[in-house]
Design an enzyme around this catalytic site. Structure first.
Site, short mmCIF file in Angstrom:
data_model
loop_
_atom_site.label_atom_id
_atom_site.label_comp_id
_atom_site.label_asym_id
_atom_site.label_seq_id
_atom_site.Cartn_x
_atom_site.Cartn_y
_atom_site.Cartn_z
N LYS A 48 32.20 35.95 41.97
CA LYS A 48 32.01 35.81 40.52
C LYS A 48 32.49 37.01 39.69
O LYS A 48 32.08 37.18 38.54
CB LYS A 48 30.54 35.50 40.15
CG LYS A 48 29.89 34.40 40.94
CD LYS A 48 30.76 33.18 41.13
CE LYS A 48 30.98 32.40 39.85
NZ LYS A 48 31.91 31.25 40.10
N HIS A 109 36.13 37.18 49.76
CA HIS A 109 34.96 37.89 49.24
C HIS A 109 34.41 38.85 50.29
O HIS A 109 33.34 39.43 50.11
CB HIS A 109 33.84 36.90 48.85
CG HIS A 109 34.16 36.03 47.69
ND1 HIS A 109 34.80 36.49 46.55
CD2 HIS A 109 33.90 34.71 47.45
CE1 HIS A 109 34.92 35.49 45.69
NE2 HIS A 109 34.40 34.41 46.21
N SER A 139 26.41 35.65 36.48
CA SER A 139 27.39 34.62 36.82
C SER A 139 27.08 34.03 38.19
O SER A 139 27.16 32.80 38.38
CB SER A 139 28.79 35.24 36.79
OG SER A 139 29.77 34.26 37.03
P1 A3P Z 1 30.88 33.47 33.95
O1 A3P Z 1 29.95 32.76 34.86
O2 A3P Z 1 30.27 34.75 33.42
O3 A3P Z 1 31.41 32.62 32.85
P2 A3P Z 1 35.12 33.89 40.22
O4 A3P Z 1 36.41 33.28 39.90
O5 A3P Z 1 35.19 35.21 40.92
O6 A3P Z 1 34.19 32.92 40.87
O7 A3P Z 1 34.44 34.31 38.82
C1 A3P Z 1 34.00 33.33 37.91
C2 A3P Z 1 33.67 34.01 36.61
O8 A3P Z 1 34.90 34.40 35.97
C3 A3P Z 1 32.95 33.09 35.64
O9 A3P Z 1 32.16 33.95 34.81
C4 A3P Z 1 34.13 32.48 34.91
O10 A3P Z 1 33.80 31.90 33.69
C5 A3P Z 1 34.98 33.73 34.71
N1 A3P Z 1 36.39 33.42 34.40
C6 A3P Z 1 37.20 32.53 35.01
N2 A3P Z 1 38.40 32.50 34.42
C7 A3P Z 1 38.35 33.40 33.42
C8 A3P Z 1 39.29 33.82 32.40
N3 A3P Z 1 40.49 33.31 32.34
N4 A3P Z 1 38.88 34.78 31.54
C9 A3P Z 1 37.66 35.30 31.60
N5 A3P Z 1 36.73 34.94 32.51
C10 A3P Z 1 37.07 34.00 33.40
#
Ligand code: A3P
Length: 296
Positions: A48, A109, A139
């Protein structure tokens, strides 16, 4: 619905002290023995921290900003997840890679000490993305509520101490961010921060481009910045994880593309929880001087 949900929530087992879901732990030898191609690119994150965002940026960089080319398949099929093993018939990350030509954009991860050693032997380019602990935890909490393959998160107030003790899948956030930070120079790891990417996405996209020895036009870079904004990715079915069945990702609880902001932790931590967390954080992080920001 209740019965099916509990069926999917996999338990975690320790692998060299790190809690990993049982399917990963039970296939550990195959993961550890994985041999990437020297041209493969590794994206490493604590869950996340901005993995999907970085996967999309790199796929677009490698396709000269061609949006259609990057809609050829959903994220996990374009950019395989190194250690993922699910019950059959779902293919593992390693199975997917057998059918893909290098260079592959591989997601992991795993903490640094669990990355298969052939990545370092082959000097694969490695990009690490770190996100401040509080937003990262918020998140992860929402993700654990909606992702029915993750262990049951329980209530928020009980989730904080689990995060602090490193009991969530993939282990301690503190050790994870520090492990890659301390090795970044020796292993030529590009170390990025989610907050920097939000603050100035163009600057960070250009850093990734240079690290990958690519040189794209200003116009293409602008297009990539636009295509990888939260708003556009949230609506992109090939980048927003809408491919995952509702039984696995219950989007009625939370969408995968949830908020994409810096500072959402303020809507979750009470002042007392924040104080308790910060005091413990200072102790755990005092051996490193890492430029984390919880607000921008
Ligand atoms: P939130 O839950 O705070 O919205 P991962 O890809 O490592 O699983 O992380 C997911 C997190 O990155 C989520 O955070 C998601 O909304 C955010 N995220 C994904 N794409 C993004 C983007 N283009 N810009 C900003 N945040 C993004």
């Amino acid at each position: 619905e209740r019965a099916s949900s509990s069926m999917y929530r996999f338990p975690v087992l320790p692998v060299r002290g790190i809690p990993l879901t049982n399917h990963i732990a039970n296939n550990w030898d195959a993961i550890w023995a994985f041999r990437p191609d020297p041209s493969d690119i590794l994206i490493a994150t604590y869950p996340k921290a901005g993995t999907t965002w970085t996967q999309e940026i790199i796929d677009l960089l490698r396709h000269n900003g061609d949006a259609d080319a990057c809609k050829r398949a959903p994220t996990p099929a374009r950019s395989p997840f190194l250690e993922i093993f699910s019950p059959p018939p779902i293919p593992s990350g390693i199975d997917l890679m057998k059918d893909m030509d290098p260079p592959r954009i591989i997601k992991t991860h795993l903490p640094l000490q669990l990355v298969p050693p052939a990545f370092w032997e082959n000097k694969c380019k490695t990009i690490y993305v770190a996100r401040n602990a509080k937003d990262n935890m918020v998140s992860y909490y929402h993700f654990d509520c909606m992702n029915k393959t993750q262990p049951e998160p329980g209530p928020w107030e009980g989730y904080i101490p689990k995060f602090m003790r490193g009991e969530l899948s993939w282990g301690s956030w503190y050790d994870h961010v520090k492990g890659y930070w301390m090795e970044r120079e020796k292993r030529n790891i590009l170390y990025l921060f989610y907050e920097d990417m939000k603050e100035n996405p163009r600057r960070e996209v250009e850093r990734i481009m240079k690290y990958l020895d690519l040189s794209l036009s200003d116009e293409v870079i602008s297009r990539i910045v636009e295509l990888t904004s939260f708003e556009i990715m949230k609506e992109n079915p090939m980048a927003n994880y809408s491919c995952i069945p509702e039984l696995v990702f219950d989007k009625s609880i939370s969408p995968f593309m949830r908020k994409g902001q810096v500072g959402d932790w303020r809507n979750h931590f009470t002042p007392e929880q924040s104080k308790m967390f910060d005091e413990d954080y200072e102790k755990k992080m005092k051996d490193v001087n890492m430029p984390f920001r919880t607000l921008i």
